[in-house]
Enzyme design. Structure first.
Site, PDB file in Angstrom:
ATOM      1  N   ALA A   1       0.873  -1.172   0.000  1.00  0.00           N
ATOM      2  CA  ALA A   1       0.000   0.000   0.000  1.00  0.00           C
ATOM      3  C   ALA A   1       0.914   1.227   0.000  1.00  0.00           C
ATOM      4  CB  ALA A   1      -0.877  -0.011   1.242  1.00  0.00           C
TER       5      ALA A   1
ATOM      6  N   GLY B   1       0.542  -5.062   0.826  1.00  0.00           N
ATOM      7  CA  GLY B   1      -0.680  -5.045   0.028  1.00  0.00           C
ATOM      8  C   GLY B   1      -0.500  -5.721  -1.325  1.00  0.00           C
TER       9      GLY B   1
ATOM     10  N   GLU C   1      -0.955  -9.273  -0.688  1.00  0.00           N
ATOM     11  CA  GLU C   1      -2.394  -9.468  -0.446  1.00  0.00           C
ATOM     12  C   GLU C   1      -3.187  -9.466  -1.757  1.00  0.00           C
ATOM     13  OE1 GLU C   1      -2.232  -6.240   2.638  1.00  0.00           O
ATOM     14  OE2 GLU C   1      -3.620  -7.574   3.676  1.00  0.00           O
TER      15      GLU C   1
ATOM     16  N   GLU D   1       4.588  -5.545   7.003  1.00  0.00           N
ATOM     17  CA  GLU D   1       3.860  -4.511   7.747  1.00  0.00           C
ATOM     18  C   GLU D   1       4.436  -4.272   9.142  1.00  0.00           C
ATOM     19  OE1 GLU D   1       2.436  -6.802   5.868  1.00  0.00           O
ATOM     20  OE2 GLU D   1       0.873  -5.878   4.655  1.00  0.00           O
TER      21      GLU D   1
END
Ligand code: CO8
Length: 257
Positions: free
Chosen positions: A65, A110, A113, A133
């Site tokens: 992200a 992300g 993911e 993360e």
């Protein structure tokens, strides 16, 4: 909408979505999720598209992200960013067409993911995977804590989630995170070949196999078996009849989309 981040190229029943923000290693921002949502609606409604491929431009698949965007968020905004991302990835996961991640490089946070929300992951030998993360004092926010243990087991998932380590494509394959590792130059040809193979099968059977397997994961075993029998029998009204008849007549089946 004027698309800026996701390019779509569709030919021969395959839509290739290329995340095109290489200057930030394709980091996922709010605009990305808006575009993904619209692109998925478009793909969903297009009968000529049977398979979706997702890849990244440049040296990354997606490096996570967008940290610069997240660093400015308060808890409310972070929750909203997480929910929007979760909804978009769920929509991708539930798309009634197989989705293949062609992981060309970094698939971190992300990005990992996103790969997890695809049905199959084929990786370049140069790809790297990880859930870093915790290095930022964060946890995944796009359902990585939910999909990773379901896909590779709790021990492997917590190993990645606790350590924040980056692993190679081969290590990812050994964990079951990746289905196949190929040389970088063979990535897109391999993925296209697989996509073309899937597109040559009975389209209704392909749609149902995804639906039944995915729904079954959320059900108890017996309910999943009942769902399978129902959908298995539904194919005896159309596509399955043609497929079996073609076999017995020693000819190629003629599928109807
Ligand atoms: N966000 C924003 N920008 C990024 C990101 C990112 N995730 N990753 C890389 N970039 C940018 C860099 O800042 C750099 O920009 P600039 O040239 O302007 O300085 C550019 O991309 C190139 O990156 P590097 O120079 O760092 O390239 P390297 O080859 O040296 O390193 C790495 C590559 C190792 C991938 C490195 O860039 C890196 O560690 N990136 C961050 C990886 C990461 O921590 N990802 C996880 C982010 S957190 C997350 O994904 C949580 C998801 C859930 C969110 C829920 C919503 C709230």
């Amino acid at each position: 909408m004027d698309y800026k981040i996701i390019n779509v190229d569709s030919s021969e029943q395959i839509a290739t979505l290329t995340i095109n923000r290489p200057e930030a290693l394709n980091a996922l921002n709010s605009l990305f999720f808006k575009e993904l949502d619209l692109r998925l609606d478009e793909i969903s409604s297009r009968e000529d598209i049977q398979i979706v491929v997702i890849t990244g431009e440049g040296k990354a698949f997606v490096a996570g992200a967008d940290i610069a965007e997240m660093a400015r968020m308060n808890p409310e905004q972070a929750k909203e960013f997480s929910r929007v991302g979760q909804a978009a990835f769920r929509k991708l996961e539930l798309l009634e067409k197989p989705v293949i991640a062609a992981v060309n490089g970094f698939a971190l946070g992300g990005g990992c993911e996103l790969a997890l929300a695809c049905d199959i992951r084929i990786a370049s030998s140069k790809a790297k995977f990880g859930q870093p993360e915790v290095n930022l004092g964060l946890i995944p926010g796009y359902a990585g804590t939910q999909r990773l243990p379901r896909l590779i087991g709790l021990g492997n998932a917590l190993f990645l989630l606790f350590s924040g380590d980056t692993i190679t494509a081969e290590q990812a394959r050994q964990m079951g995170l990746v289905q196949q590792v190929v040389e970088p130059e063979s990535l897109m040809p391999t993925v296209r070949e697989l996509a073309a193979k899937i597109a040559s099968k009975g389209p209704r059977a392909i749609k149902l196999v995804k639906q039944v397997a995915r729904k079954g994961l959320l059900m108890d075993f017996e309910s999943g078996c009942q769902l399978e029998s129902r959908e298995f029998s539904s194919l005896f009204e159309n596509e399955g009849l043609e497929g079996m008849k073609a076999f017995l007549e020693k000819r190629a089946p003629k599928w109807q989309n």
